[in-house]
Structure formats: C-alpha cells, structure tokens
Design a protein around this motif. Structure first.
Motif, PDB file in Angstrom:
ATOM      1  N   ASN A 190       0.826  -1.208   0.000  1.00 45.67           N
ATOM      2  CA  ASN A 190       0.000   0.000   0.000  1.00 45.67           C
ATOM      3  C   ASN A 190       0.863   1.262   0.000  1.00 45.67           C
ATOM      4  OD1 ASN A 190      -2.606  -1.495   0.489  1.00 45.67           O
ATOM      5  ND2 ASN A 190      -1.530  -2.039   2.372  1.00 45.67           N
ATOM      6  N   ILE A 191       0.524   2.171  -0.903  1.00 46.06           N
ATOM      7  CA  ILE A 191       1.240   3.452  -1.015  1.00 46.06           C
ATOM      8  C   ILE A 191       0.233   4.589  -0.843  1.00 46.06           C
ATOM      9  CG2 ILE A 191       2.555   4.987  -2.534  1.00 46.06           C
ATOM     10  CD1 ILE A 191       4.246   2.653  -1.986  1.00 46.06           C
ATOM     11  N   ASP A 192       0.563   5.539   0.027  1.00 46.41           N
ATOM     12  CA  ASP A 192      -0.282   6.711   0.248  1.00 46.41           C
ATOM     13  C   ASP A 192       0.412   7.933  -0.344  1.00 46.41           C
ATOM     14  OD1 ASP A 192      -2.476   8.241   1.746  1.00 46.41           O
ATOM     15  OD2 ASP A 192      -0.664   9.189   2.522  1.00 46.41           O
ATOM     16  N   THR A 193      -0.259   8.584  -1.295  1.00 53.80           N
ATOM     17  CA  THR A 193       0.314   9.769  -1.925  1.00 53.80           C
ATOM     18  C   THR A 193      -0.763  10.846  -2.045  1.00 53.80           C
ATOM     19  OG1 THR A 193       1.710  10.527  -3.756  1.00 53.80           O
ATOM     20  CG2 THR A 193      -0.089   9.019  -4.332  1.00 53.80           C
ATOM     21  N   ALA A 194      -0.445  11.928  -2.743  1.00 57.08           N
ATOM     22  CA  ALA A 194      -1.423  13.008  -2.941  1.00 57.08           C
ATOM     23  C   ALA A 194      -0.995  13.863  -4.114  1.00 57.08           C
ATOM     24  CB  ALA A 194      -1.529  13.872  -1.678  1.00 57.08           C
ATOM     25  N   ILE A 195      -1.986  14.418  -4.786  1.00 55.54           N
ATOM     26  CA  ILE A 195      -1.713  15.303  -5.919  1.00 55.54           C
ATOM     27  C   ILE A 195      -0.920  16.534  -5.451  1.00 55.54           C
ATOM     28  CG2 ILE A 195      -2.842  16.843  -7.599  1.00 55.54           C
ATOM     29  CD1 ILE A 195      -5.092  14.669  -7.748  1.00 55.54           C
ATOM     30  N   ASN A 196      -1.179  16.980  -4.216  1.00 54.53           N
ATOM     31  CA  ASN A 196      -0.497  18.158  -3.679  1.00 54.53           C
ATOM     32  C   ASN A 196       0.963  17.926  -3.313  1.00 54.53           C
ATOM     33  OD1 ASN A 196      -2.528  20.029  -3.938  1.00 54.53           O
ATOM     34  ND2 ASN A 196      -3.245  19.878  -1.841  1.00 54.53           N
ATOM     35  N   TYR A 197       1.392  16.675  -3.252  1.00 57.77           N
ATOM     36  CA  TYR A 197       2.802  16.406  -2.969  1.00 57.77           C
ATOM     37  C   TYR A 197       3.591  16.689  -4.245  1.00 57.77           C
ATOM     38  CZ  TYR A 197       0.964  13.681   1.029  1.00 57.77           C
ATOM     39  OH  TYR A 197       0.310  13.267   2.162  1.00 57.77           O
ATOM     40  N   LYS A 198       4.265  17.791  -4.253  1.00 64.04           N
ATOM     41  CA  LYS A 198       4.884  18.323  -5.470  1.00 64.04           C
ATOM     42  C   LYS A 198       5.813  17.317  -6.160  1.00 64.04           C
ATOM     43  CE  LYS A 198       7.071  22.543  -7.164  1.00 64.04           C
ATOM     44  NZ  LYS A 198       7.719  23.813  -6.782  1.00 64.04           N
ATOM     45  N   ASN A 199       5.482  16.999  -7.400  1.00 63.68           N
ATOM     46  CA  ASN A 199       6.277  16.117  -8.285  1.00 63.68           C
ATOM     47  C   ASN A 199       6.354  14.653  -7.834  1.00 63.68           C
ATOM     48  OD1 ASN A 199       6.942  18.184 -10.095  1.00 63.68           O
ATOM     49  ND2 ASN A 199       8.667  18.825  -8.826  1.00 63.68           N
ATOM     50  N   VAL A 200       5.672  14.297  -6.738  1.00 62.02           N
ATOM     51  CA  VAL A 200       5.807  12.938  -6.206  1.00 62.02           C
ATOM     52  C   VAL A 200       5.194  11.894  -7.139  1.00 62.02           C
ATOM     53  CG1 VAL A 200       5.116  11.378  -4.341  1.00 62.02           C
ATOM     54  CG2 VAL A 200       6.092  13.611  -3.799  1.00 62.02           C
ATOM     55  N   GLU A 201       4.008  12.172  -7.655  1.00 59.84           N
ATOM     56  CA  GLU A 201       3.380  11.201  -8.565  1.00 59.84           C
ATOM     57  C   GLU A 201       4.266  10.948  -9.786  1.00 59.84           C
ATOM     58  OE1 GLU A 201      -1.401  11.748  -7.883  1.00 59.84           O
ATOM     59  OE2 GLU A 201      -0.397  13.140  -9.225  1.00 59.84           O
TER      60      GLU A 201
ATOM     61  N   PHE B 114       1.676  -2.552  -6.362  1.00 59.87           N
ATOM     62  CA  PHE B 114       1.241  -1.684  -5.263  1.00 59.87           C
ATOM     63  C   PHE B 114      -0.204  -1.218  -5.431  1.00 59.87           C
ATOM     64  CE2 PHE B 114       5.895  -0.924  -5.232  1.00 59.87           C
ATOM     65  CZ  PHE B 114       6.157  -1.242  -3.913  1.00 59.87           C
ATOM     66  N   LYS B 115      -0.880  -1.076  -4.305  1.00 56.75           N
ATOM     67  CA  LYS B 115      -2.201  -0.441  -4.268  1.00 56.75           C
ATOM     68  C   LYS B 115      -1.965   1.026  -3.912  1.00 56.75           C
ATOM     69  CE  LYS B 115      -4.581  -4.610  -2.707  1.00 56.75           C
ATOM     70  NZ  LYS B 115      -5.352  -5.243  -1.595  1.00 56.75           N
ATOM     71  N   ILE B 116      -2.448   1.908  -4.767  1.00 59.53           N
ATOM     72  CA  ILE B 116      -2.175   3.335  -4.585  1.00 59.53           C
ATOM     73  C   ILE B 116      -3.414   4.066  -4.059  1.00 59.53           C
ATOM     74  CG2 ILE B 116      -1.344   5.468  -5.668  1.00 59.53           C
ATOM     75  CD1 ILE B 116       0.737   3.288  -5.821  1.00 59.53           C
ATOM     76  N   TYR B 117      -3.198   4.799  -2.963  1.00 57.02           N
ATOM     77  CA  TYR B 117      -4.221   5.708  -2.430  1.00 57.02           C
ATOM     78  C   TYR B 117      -3.724   7.128  -2.687  1.00 57.02           C
ATOM     79  CZ  TYR B 117      -5.892   1.673   0.284  1.00 57.02           C
ATOM     80  OH  TYR B 117      -6.369   0.442   0.680  1.00 57.02           O
ATOM     81  N   THR B 118      -4.604   7.989  -3.189  1.00 59.13           N
ATOM     82  CA  THR B 118      -4.187   9.379  -3.419  1.00 59.13           C
ATOM     83  C   THR B 118      -5.226  10.333  -2.853  1.00 59.13           C
ATOM     84  OG1 THR B 118      -3.214  10.890  -5.039  1.00 59.13           O
ATOM     85  CG2 THR B 118      -5.206   9.724  -5.728  1.00 59.13           C
ATOM     86  N   LYS B 119      -4.914  11.622  -2.922  1.00 62.56           N
ATOM     87  CA  LYS B 119      -5.827  12.646  -2.406  1.00 62.56           C
ATOM     88  C   LYS B 119      -5.970  13.743  -3.449  1.00 62.56           C
ATOM     89  CE  LYS B 119      -3.838  11.905   2.197  1.00 62.56           C
ATOM     90  NZ  LYS B 119      -2.535  11.347   1.786  1.00 62.56           N
ATOM     91  N   ILE B 120      -7.216  14.168  -3.672  1.00 62.07           N
ATOM     92  CA  ILE B 120      -7.407  15.289  -4.594  1.00 62.07           C
ATOM     93  C   ILE B 120      -7.395  16.592  -3.792  1.00 62.07           C
ATOM     94  CG2 ILE B 120      -8.649  13.970  -6.342  1.00 62.07           C
ATOM     95  CD1 ILE B 120     -11.227  15.252  -5.360  1.00 62.07           C
TER      96      ILE B 120
END
Length: 291
Positions: free
Chosen positions: A44-55, A66-72
């Motif tokens: 499981n990976i937790d990320t977010a659109i607001n995390y600059k350049n991370v995606e 991996f199962k990806i969780y993100t945030k808008i």
C-alpha cells in the motif's frame, strides 16, 4: 499479517515537507525504498496530488504490485464544472502513476463536502467509482465535528485521520469505533507526529519547547520499559484492531529499516496516560510555527 496493515506515505518524497523540511527523495533513494517495501511485502502506497512532483517521481517505477491511495486537492472556488475538474485531476494522476485505477481517493480538504457544491463533488467521485477509476471514496480529516457531519450525509468508504501517543483522545476513539461498526475503513496517519515523537527532547524545534516535559516523560518511559520510541509509536496503532491501515513515513532508508525491523515485536504496555493531550497547537501540524 501485520504488513498488510502498513501503508507507506511518501509526503516527504517532495521537498519542504514537515517541520524539518524534507530535502526530498531522488530516483536512487526512491528505488531503494520501493525495493525494501517489496521485500517486506508492503503493498500500500499513500500519496497526494499536492505532494509536489511525487506522482511523477513514483510513476517512473513499476507500480503494478502496489495499491495506490491518493488525495485530490481542495476544489478551487472559481471552478464551474466540478465534475470535469475532478475527472481531470484523477485522469492526470492515473497517467503519472501509470495506473488504471486507484485503490482509494481521499478528499484532501474534506470541508469541501460541507459547502454549496458538495453534492456535485460527491457525485463526481461516485461516478468515477462506478466507472472503476477508483475503488473507495475517502476523507482525509482532522476535525471530528466535520467528520460526523459528512458521514451522516454521504456514504464514505474510508477515512484517514491522525492518531498517535499524544493524539488519541476518548471522543476520537468513540467516534472511530462507531464509524467502524458502519463498515467505514479507518486509516491512521501521523503516528510519529511527523517525526517529532522520535526526536531527542533536547533537540525539539522551538515551537514544542512549551511541551518539553511530555517528550521527556515519553523518553524516560521508553528507557524504563526497554522499548524504542519507534516501537512505542507503532505498537499503539498496530496492535489495535480498530485500524485497517497504518500510514508510515521515513526520513531515509535507514529509518525505514528500523521501522520494518520493529513491526513484529510485541510489547504491550500501559502508556503514560498524561501523554495524551487535546492541545491543538501541539497535535495539529497545521498550527505549528515554523522556525
């Protein structure tokens, strides 16, 4: 298996994250982290659109396992076509991560579901769920009253909320138990309070000096009970069946190894009750004064 409960949060892959302002992760460091995660069967990976350049950074790797969780992000006020805006956010994120769907999508600013266009926002996410672009709709939350209001009005699949040795009040626990009974997944984050709980009490940033006694108490308790700070922070969430996912982060590969070496150590202890606090300026990173 406890590893299924772990979700690796990559906020500090971007620069300037946290009180200590992360320097960010380059390709080599991310590769080492992902290798560690795979070897330890953490999917499981937790990320977010607001995390600059991370995606974009993580999208350079094969994320099939991996199962990806993100945030808008917070929905801008001037957006007229909310559905199109949300769809574009998800589309671009899927393209960057080279995934066909997300395991779950959280609203980074949950208060959006209390505003005038709340139904349009929810309906857009619900339609994307039907179209199998995401499996679960979630809230990234701080405030318990906001959480109560939204879950009464909308069908939410999961929430992500801070929970740690300092921030685990009775009211929070009662509400989370109620949500769990209604089949809402509980994901906890900030278990190390963005690393503050792992710091030497003599090296705390100025903002935390007011509560220095709490950190000294925690240190002394760990020494007395022959337990590391990492283990104490992990045990309080990993041993609780209430939590479906526990988001862990690491400042570097070495720290992640320490965390992974600790997760299967059992050490049930009665933590000092007066560690817990409701002081928002201590437990809510949004209110921290940056030096």
């Amino acid at each position: 298996m406890i590893n299924n409960k772990l979700c690796f949060g990559n906020a500090n892959f971007s620069k300037e994250y946290g009180i200590n302002k992360s320097k960010g992760y380059n390709h080599k460091k991310i590769k080492a982290i992902f290798s560690l995660l795979k070897r330890n069967k953490i999917k499981n990976i937790d990320t977010a659109i607001n995390y600059k350049n991370v995606e974009k950074k993580i999208g350079k790797f094969n994320l099939d396992s991996f199962k990806i969780y993100t945030k808008i992000p917070k929905v801008p006020k001037k957006i007229e076509n909310i559905d199109l805006w949300i769809r574009n956010q998800i589309k671009h994120s899927l393209n960057k991560t080279k995934k066909s769907f997300f395991e779950g999508v959280f609203l980074h600013n949950s208060e959006d579901l209390l505003k005038n266009k709340k139904n349009q926002i929810y309906d857009s996410l619900a339609n994307l769920k039907k179209e199998k672009k995401l499996k679960k709709i979630g809230l990234s939350i701080y405030d318990l009253n906001t959480l109560k209001k939204i879950t009464k009005e909308f069908k939410i699949d999961m929430i992500q909320i801070p929970y740690n040795l300092l921030d685990r009040g009775k009211k929070k626990k009662e509400l989370l138990n109620k949500l769990k009974k209604n089949n809402i997944e509980i994901h906890v984050r900030s278990i190390f309070l963005q690393g503050i709980l792992l710091m030497d009490s003599s090296k705390l940033p100025l903002h935390f000096k007011k509560w220095e006694n709490k950190f000294i108490m925690f240190e002394n308790w760990c020494i007395k009970n022959k337990i590391s700070k990492i283990q104490a922070c992990l045990n309080v969430v990993l041993e609780d069946k209430l939590f479906d996912k526990v988001v862990i982060g690491a400042e570097n590969e070495k720290q992640l190894v320490q965390i992974l070496n600790t997760i299967n150590k059992k050490n049930k202890k009665d933590y000092p009750k007066n560690l817990q606090t409701n002081e928002k300026k201590l437990i809510d990173p949004r209110l921290w004064k940056r030096n």
